[in-house]
Design an enzyme around this catalytic site. Structure first.
Site, PDB file in Angstrom:
ATOM      1  N   GLN A  68       0.700  -1.133  -0.099  1.00  0.00           N
ATOM      2  CA  GLN A  68      -0.110  -0.044  -0.033  1.00  0.00           C
ATOM      3  C   GLN A  68       0.921   1.077   0.042  1.00  0.00           C
ATOM      4  O   GLN A  68       1.855   1.328   0.834  1.00  0.00           O
ATOM      5  CB  GLN A  68      -1.021   0.077   1.171  1.00  0.00           C
ATOM      6  CG  GLN A  68      -1.881   1.055   1.121  1.00  0.00           C
ATOM      7  CD  GLN A  68      -2.920   0.942   2.653  1.00  0.00           C
ATOM      8  OE1 GLN A  68      -2.505   0.128   3.410  1.00  0.00           O
ATOM      9  NE2 GLN A  68      -3.915   1.925   2.241  1.00  0.00           N
ATOM     10  N   HIS A 114      -8.581   1.919  -1.318  1.00  0.00           N
ATOM     11  CA  HIS A 114      -8.951   1.746  -2.549  1.00  0.00           C
ATOM     12  C   HIS A 114      -8.594   0.413  -3.424  1.00  0.00           C
ATOM     13  O   HIS A 114      -7.997  -0.523  -2.826  1.00  0.00           O
ATOM     14  CB  HIS A 114      -8.051   2.737  -3.428  1.00  0.00           C
ATOM     15  CG  HIS A 114      -6.621   2.525  -3.245  1.00  0.00           C
ATOM     16  ND1 HIS A 114      -5.906   2.901  -2.164  1.00  0.00           N
ATOM     17  CD2 HIS A 114      -5.469   2.117  -4.281  1.00  0.00           C
ATOM     18  CE1 HIS A 114      -4.600   2.624  -2.263  1.00  0.00           C
ATOM     19  NE2 HIS A 114      -4.411   2.137  -3.774  1.00  0.00           N
TER      20      HIS A 114
END
Length: 144
Positions: A101, A107
């Protein structure tokens, strides 16, 4: 950044939601935004986010907001499949830096995979220009 990172209201996706940064939009509702990834791994690589959930990871979002987000991921992924006719579609979501990430706003990546074509490394080189992303974006928007 760990799995317990506090939400930063100045992360790049928060800036996009506020209109402080541009993006190539694919789909938007009151709660959801889908847009092209500026560091695409393949043609049509896009992202789906929740606009109001202040979640840095999958562990921070309410079940109702996650449900809305998952439904939007499916909707956009179906449009990617119809628009670009990939041989496969990778749906990815990362939690924490060790998992890959880099933006701490929950997301999902939708990455079309084409047989015989290697995926590019993410965030390698500079960001793509909006004009370069627009042809695939138009095809996807037309299928949503």
């Amino acid at each position: 950044m760990s799995l317990d990172t506090d939400y930063d209201n100045d992360n790049i996706f928060a800036k996009i939601i506020r209109g402080d940064m541009n993006c190539v939009k694919l789909y938007e509702t009151d709660d959801i935004l889908a847009f092209m990834d500026v560091f695409p791994q393949s043609e049509g690589h896009c992202l789906v986010i929740h606009k109001h959930a202040k979640a840095t990871s999958l562990f921070d979002i309410s079940p109702d907001d996650l449900s809305a987000l998952a439904q939007a991921v499916q909707k956009v992924a179906k449009a990617v499949k119809e628009a670009l006719a990939p041989d496969g579609v990778r749906i990815a979501q990362f939690n924490g830096a060790p998992a890959g990430q880099t933006v701490y706003h929950l997301h999902f990546h939708i990455i079309p995979v084409f047989e015989g074509k290697r995926l590019d490394d993410h965030a390698r080189g500079g960001p793509a220009e909006a004009a370069a992303l627009e042809p695939a974006a138009k095809k996807i928007r037309d299928k949503i």
